[in-house]
Structure formats: C-alpha cells, structure tokens
Write a protein that holds these residues in place. Structure first.
Motif, PDB file in Angstrom:
ATOM      1  N   LEU A 156      29.560  75.833-121.623  1.00 37.77           N
ATOM      2  CA  LEU A 156      30.832  75.320-121.133  1.00 37.77           C
ATOM      3  C   LEU A 156      31.035  73.853-121.475  1.00 37.77           C
ATOM      4  N   GLU A 157      29.936  73.102-121.578  1.00 35.78           N
ATOM      5  CA  GLU A 157      30.110  71.675-121.858  1.00 35.78           C
ATOM      6  C   GLU A 157      30.680  71.423-123.245  1.00 35.78           C
ATOM      7  N   HIS A 158      30.597  72.430-124.124  1.00 31.76           N
ATOM      8  CA  HIS A 158      31.131  72.267-125.467  1.00 31.76           C
ATOM      9  C   HIS A 158      32.602  72.677-125.555  1.00 31.76           C
ATOM     10  N   LEU A 159      33.151  73.188-124.463  1.00 27.79           N
ATOM     11  CA  LEU A 159      34.544  73.589-124.450  1.00 27.79           C
ATOM     12  C   LEU A 159      35.407  72.447-123.931  1.00 27.79           C
ATOM     13  N   SER A 160      36.668  72.452-124.343  1.00 27.41           N
ATOM     14  CA  SER A 160      37.587  71.452-123.805  1.00 27.41           C
ATOM     15  C   SER A 160      37.787  71.703-122.316  1.00 27.41           C
ATOM     16  N   PRO A 161      38.189  70.677-121.551  1.00 25.56           N
ATOM     17  CA  PRO A 161      38.364  70.849-120.096  1.00 25.56           C
ATOM     18  C   PRO A 161      39.307  71.990-119.738  1.00 25.56           C
ATOM     19  N   THR A 162      40.433  72.098-120.445  1.00 24.40           N
ATOM     20  CA  THR A 162      41.381  73.168-120.131  1.00 24.40           C
ATOM     21  C   THR A 162      40.794  74.529-120.473  1.00 24.40           C
ATOM     22  N   LEU A 163      40.074  74.606-121.596  1.00 26.50           N
ATOM     23  CA  LEU A 163      39.447  75.863-121.986  1.00 26.50           C
ATOM     24  C   LEU A 163      38.406  76.283-120.956  1.00 26.50           C
ATOM     25  N   GLN A 164      37.670  75.319-120.410  1.00 29.09           N
ATOM     26  CA  GLN A 164      36.719  75.617-119.346  1.00 29.09           C
ATOM     27  C   GLN A 164      37.423  76.203-118.127  1.00 29.09           C
ATOM     28  N   LEU A 165      38.563  75.610-117.762  1.00 27.62           N
ATOM     29  CA  LEU A 165      39.308  76.095-116.602  1.00 27.62           C
ATOM     30  C   LEU A 165      39.804  77.525-116.825  1.00 27.62           C
ATOM     31  N   VAL A 166      40.293  77.782-118.025  1.00 28.52           N
ATOM     32  CA  VAL A 166      40.775  79.127-118.339  1.00 28.52           C
ATOM     33  C   VAL A 166      39.630  80.126-118.250  1.00 28.52           C
ATOM     34  N   TYR A 167      38.485  79.770-118.835  1.00 32.26           N
ATOM     35  CA  TYR A 167      37.332  80.666-118.816  1.00 32.26           C
ATOM     36  C   TYR A 167      36.862  80.928-117.386  1.00 32.26           C
ATOM     37  N   LYS A 168      36.761  79.868-116.582  1.00 31.36           N
ATOM     38  CA  LYS A 168      36.281  80.007-115.212  1.00 31.36           C
ATOM     39  C   LYS A 168      37.263  80.770-114.337  1.00 31.36           C
ATOM     40  N   SER A 169      38.563  80.685-114.660  1.00 28.57           N
ATOM     41  CA  SER A 169      39.565  81.376-113.841  1.00 28.57           C
ATOM     42  C   SER A 169      39.416  82.885-113.921  1.00 28.57           C
ATOM     43  N   ILE A 170      38.891  83.366-115.047  1.00 29.84           N
ATOM     44  CA  ILE A 170      38.740  84.811-115.216  1.00 29.84           C
ATOM     45  C   ILE A 170      37.589  85.326-114.362  1.00 29.84           C
ATOM     46  N   GLY A 171      36.485  84.558-114.344  1.00 26.63           N
ATOM     47  CA  GLY A 171      35.333  84.951-113.540  1.00 26.63           C
ATOM     48  C   GLY A 171      34.868  86.355-113.871  1.00 26.63           C
ATOM     49  N   ASN A 172      34.542  87.114-112.851  1.00 26.05           N
ATOM     50  CA  ASN A 172      34.105  88.499-113.034  1.00 26.05           C
ATOM     51  C   ASN A 172      35.147  89.482-112.523  1.00 26.05           C
TER      52      ASN A 172
END
Length: 227
Positions: A156-172
């Motif tokens: 995740l640290e290699h992703l942009s901040p917004t991309l991290q938020l999008v990824y985390k929003s999906i979760g499981n």
C-alpha cells in the motif's frame, strides 16, 4: 493477432465479453453471433482463431455448434462461456476438445488468464520442433492451464493516497462494491473511482465481476482478490 468470434444469445452480454477480449493484448473480435445459425455462418465466413461459445442459444445448443466447428477442417480453439454447470454439459465439452470452460458471470481477469494461456500455446505450436519430446508435449499441455496472477496484497505504501483509499474501501465486502459505492465512501466522483478501480484491476489487486439483473446493463462490482 488472434481473431475471436463471440457467441452469446444476449446482445448486451456479448458486447461486455467483446470489451473484455479487446482489453487483452494480441486478440481482436471479428464478430458477434447470437444464435446457433449465426455462429456457424460467421465461423465459416470469418474463420476465427478462437470462439467464445455460449451453451444456451435460442435455436440450438452451443455444444452442438462446437461439435460441428471442431469436426471441420479449419478448426478454431473453443472456450465455453456459460451458466450451465451440469455434469453432462461439462463432460460433453471435455469430450469435444474445448480448452476451457468459464462459468458466467466472470470477470476480465478470469478470461484474460485463459486467453493468455491460449496465446502461449499457439506460440509454442508455431515453433514446434520436428523431433518433439515428451517434455515438449507436457509443456504444451501445461501452457493451456492458466497461470493465475493472484499474489500478496499490493504494497500500500507504493500506491497513491487516493488509490490506497479506494483499495481499502473495498475491504472484504461480498459481493463487492460498485464504482458509485466506492465513490460515495471515498468522497470522489464516480468517474475517478472507476479509473482507480480499473488501475487496481490491472495490478491484480481487485477482481471485477458482473451481476446480471432483470433489465439494463450488467452491474460491475469490485472485490479484493483472494490470495
């Protein structure tokens, strides 16, 4: 460039599958058929390298069409794409020589993996040695088994901040979230969410699945890929 004929009784679904195919390098859709009669006519006229074959067609059985195609002279590769999961359909597909069988609905990644396997096998056949060994043959059969790109969760640290938020929003979440739902959670526009979701899908971080309703276009839903 491998040419593809898409066979599906639903015009909308056929268009979605064409869109999937055309995102995979090395493949080009040359036609869509929506009946068994159209499939046979277009296959004879277009001579595609690959056919994506639905089973349930309004005027016949896609497996009967497959039997005709694979019994001809210019034989295409056939991948069955169907909601049919009964043992008779699967057994018939295997007996006919279908190389893969994908259950609807499926995402771009699942199809891309199988198209990649077909592309690799075709390249191997094109360079087939005159004194082929058992190892050559085993390697060819291994190529037809798609190599899944599932890996560890992306750093995740290699992703942009917004991309991290999008990824985390999906979760499981199951059965995943739509671009509109992700946009609402993150506080961005739907178009921006869609762009980031497509990027995550290309990275192999999320999977795209289609949910088919009674009317309208199929809904795109994204979920974190399982390891």
């Amino acid at each position: 460039m491998l040419t593809v004929l898409v066979v599906d009784d639903d015009f909308r679904v056929a268009s979605v599958h064409q869109g999937f195919v055309e995102k995979v390098p090395g493949f080009r859709v040359v036609g869509q058929a929506h009946t068994a009669t159209e499939a046979l006519e277009m296959a004879d006229r277009l001579q595609p390298d690959l056919v994506l074959m639905d089973v349930y067609l309004p005027d016949g059985d896609g497996l009967d069409v497959t039997r005709t195609l694979l019994g001809g002279t210019d034989v295409p590769v056939v991948i069955v794409i169907s909601a049919a999961t009964d043992v008779e359909a699967v057994r018939t597909a295997i007996q006919l020589g279908v190389v893969h069988y994908l259950i609807k609905p499926f995402g771009l990644t699942a199809l891309a993996e199988r198209l990649g396997a077909v592309r690799a096998a075709r390249a191997q056949i094109a360079e087939w040695p005159p004194d082929a060994s058992q190892e050559n043959i085993d390697h060819l059969f291994d190529l037809l088994r798609p190599t899944r790109s599932d890996g560890d969760t992306p750093e995740l640290e290699h992703l942009s901040p917004t991309l991290q938020l999008v990824y985390k929003s999906i979760g499981n979440t199951r059965p995943g979230l739509s671009a509109s739902e992700v946009a609402a959670q993150v506080g961005i526009s739907r178009a921006t969410a869609q762009r980031y979701l497509s990027q995550l899908e290309d990275m192999g971080a999320v999977s795209l699945e289609l949910r088919y309703g009674q009317t309208g276009r199929p809904e795109h839903r994204y979920s974190v890929r399982r390891r």
